[in-house]
Design an enzyme around this catalytic site. Structure first.
Site, short mmCIF file in Angstrom:
data_model
loop_
_atom_site.label_atom_id
_atom_site.label_comp_id
_atom_site.label_asym_id
_atom_site.label_seq_id
_atom_site.Cartn_x
_atom_site.Cartn_y
_atom_site.Cartn_z
N GLN A 154 -1.89 -20.33 20.74
CA GLN A 154 -2.78 -19.44 19.98
C GLN A 154 -2.91 -18.08 20.65
O GLN A 154 -3.42 -17.13 20.05
CB GLN A 154 -4.19 -20.06 19.89
CG GLN A 154 -4.23 -21.33 19.09
CD GLN A 154 -5.61 -21.97 19.06
OE1 GLN A 154 -6.61 -21.35 19.44
NE2 GLN A 154 -5.68 -23.19 18.59
N CYS A 155 -2.51 -17.99 21.93
CA CYS A 155 -2.60 -16.71 22.63
C CYS A 155 -1.59 -15.73 22.02
O CYS A 155 -0.53 -16.14 21.56
CB CYS A 155 -2.26 -16.88 24.11
SG CYS A 155 -3.40 -17.93 24.99
N THR A 173 3.84 -9.35 14.89
CA THR A 173 2.62 -9.88 14.27
C THR A 173 1.76 -8.71 13.83
O THR A 173 1.68 -7.70 14.53
CB THR A 173 1.82 -10.72 15.30
OG1 THR A 173 2.66 -11.81 15.71
CG2 THR A 173 0.55 -11.26 14.75
N THR A 188 0.81 -1.22 0.00
CA THR A 188 0.00 0.00 0.00
C THR A 188 0.84 1.27 0.00
O THR A 188 0.50 2.24 -0.66
CB THR A 188 -0.91 0.01 1.24
OG1 THR A 188 -1.76 -1.13 1.16
CG2 THR A 188 -1.76 1.25 1.33
N THR A 222 1.87 -4.63 4.35
CA THR A 222 1.78 -4.99 5.77
C THR A 222 1.29 -6.42 5.99
O THR A 222 1.60 -7.03 7.01
CB THR A 222 0.83 -4.04 6.52
OG1 THR A 222 -0.44 -4.05 5.86
CG2 THR A 222 1.37 -2.63 6.56
N ASP A 223 0.55 -6.96 5.02
CA ASP A 223 -0.13 -8.24 5.25
C ASP A 223 0.83 -9.37 5.65
O ASP A 223 0.52 -10.16 6.54
CB ASP A 223 -0.93 -8.67 4.01
CG ASP A 223 -2.15 -7.78 3.80
OD1 ASP A 223 -2.54 -7.07 4.74
OD2 ASP A 223 -2.72 -7.82 2.69
N SER A 240 1.81 -7.78 -0.87
CA SER A 240 2.53 -8.75 -0.04
C SER A 240 1.75 -10.03 0.19
O SER A 240 2.29 -11.01 0.70
CB SER A 240 2.99 -8.12 1.28
OG SER A 240 1.95 -8.12 2.21
N SER A 241 0.50 -10.08 -0.20
CA SER A 241 -0.23 -11.35 -0.14
C SER A 241 0.39 -12.37 -1.09
O SER A 241 0.19 -13.58 -0.93
CB SER A 241 -1.70 -11.15 -0.53
OG SER A 241 -2.20 -10.02 0.08
N1 ASP Z 1 -2.42 -5.86 0.67
C1 ASP Z 1 -1.39 -4.92 1.02
C2 ASP Z 1 -0.08 -5.66 1.11
O1 ASP Z 1 0.19 -6.30 2.09
C3 ASP Z 1 -1.72 -4.25 2.31
C4 ASP Z 1 -0.69 -3.28 2.80
O2 ASP Z 1 0.28 -2.96 2.17
O3 ASP Z 1 -0.87 -2.80 3.91
O4 ASP Z 1 0.68 -5.62 0.17
#
Ligand code: ASP
Length: 344
Positions: free
Chosen positions: A280-281, A169, A16, A92-93, A61-62
């Site tokens: 999982q916590c 995380t 993003t 961020t993902d 990043s997905s």
């Molecule tokens: N879908 C975006 C990514 O991880 C979201 C982001 O950048 O925050 O590439």
């Protein structure tokens, strides 16, 4: 004062932060690094050199994967001597996965590698990207009075906090404050001044950078829930080629005492599949001797993952499998800190 000739390599992978709204359609699209100068004229005021490297095409990043991590390690290691530090712009993902992977792949790192990104694109008025990028560059170039880097680690800098990458995380898809490191305090906090907590920052091991490029992705994550079906678990453990599993358990490392589950785990261990117990916590650690349920897992051959994040456990397993470690060696090294990722 920074030493003369200080320089940072800014690597743009995508995400993003690097998107600008198309003036006609309004849709977000990737931009080039040259356009960055236009959106952040403050970059010119930094008193050190910034060179750039761009992934082509930039990635959401997905789509991040071990191949892209290898690419990043190559870019950094081939230019390692030229720069004081590195800033990686990343979506961020999956940023926490990338930061964890790099922390294992860049063995012997003695320079900062700071990952950052943003929740709002750099071209948007209220963007968080500007501060995240400028402060990351400051941190990547920061040195002690003897010229040695202040933060010789892979970190994530986001919304005023510098966090150890393999402890981090993503917690929020909404807030600017999107990342947390629940089991290790921030290495620095940025306000008017950037306040470093020197006691928490890793000291580099003497020696050279040893980049590792091999990863093995025959890894799975199994998250337990009440009512999980035997067929689901057995089918996962029957996956052809599977070599390691991150088992996300309850609380301090507990799981149902069903015989079929323990049999599955025992049989997996017998076939050389390493199973690592992660809670999982969000916060806290696995203690497999604390309750009978956890103790039974231990008896079935499950390895304690301590206070590891899932991101760190998955990438550490990929790294150790890629190094051709035997199951016994992997079990041993999963219970040792390689890059500050667990507290044993
Ligand atoms: N879908 C975006 C990514 O991880 C979201 C982001 O950048 O925050 O590439």
């Amino acid at each position: 004062m920074k030493p003369k000739n200080t320089s940072v390599l800014l690597i743009y992978t995508g995400g993003t932060i690097g998107m600008v709204p198309n003036s006609e359609t309004g849709a977000l699209q990737n931009f080039s690094l040259e356009q960055l100068q236009r959106h952040i004229p403050e970059l010119q005021k930094l008193n050190f050199r910034i060179d750039t490297y761009q992934f082509d095409p930039p990635m959401d990043s997905s789509d991040m994967n071990p191949g892209a991590w290898q690419h990043l390690v190559r870019v950094i290691s081939e230019r390692y001597a030229e720069y004081n530090g590195f800033v990686v712009l990343h979506g961020t993902d999956t940023m926490a996965f990338t930061a964890s992977a790099l922390s294992f792949m860049l063995e012997g790192l003695d320079k900062p590698v700071i990952l950052t990104g943003s929740q709002l694109p750099i071209g948007v008025l209220r963007t968080d990207g500007k501060e995240n990028l400028l402060t990351s560059l400051e941190i990547a170039s920061a040195t002690h009075s003897d010229g040695s880097p202040l933060v010789p680690e892979v970190c994530i800098y986001f919304e005023n906090h510098l966090l150890r990458g393999n402890r981090t995380t993503k917690m929020s898809a909404e807030n600017f404050n999107a990342f947390r490191s629940f089991n290790y305090p921030p290495l620095a906090t940025a306000g008017i001044h950037i306040k470093y907590d020197y006691m928490l920052i890793r000291r580099p091991m003497p020696g050279r950078l040893r980049p590792h490029l091999r990863l093995d992705d025959n890894v799975a994550v199994l998250k337990l829930f009440p009512g999980i079906r035997r067929e689901v678990v057995e089918s996962l453990f029957g996956t052809p080629g599977l070599r390691a599993v991150v088992l996300e358990t309850y609380g301090s490392g507990n799981a149902p005492r069903e015989d079929w589950l323990l049999d599955s785990l025992r049989s997996a261990a017998g076939r050389g599949i390493v199973v690592v117990n992660i809670t999982q916590c969000c916060a806290g650690t696995v203690e497999m001797g604390r309750y009978e349920t956890g103790y039974r897992l231990k008896q079935a051959g499950v390895v304690c993952g301590y206070d590891s994040t899932t991101e760190s456990a998955v990438t550490k397993l990929m790294f150790l499998l890629g190094e051709d470690c035997t199951p016994g060696e992997i079990r041993e090294r999963m219970q040792q800190s390689l890059a500050g990722e667990i507290t044993v």
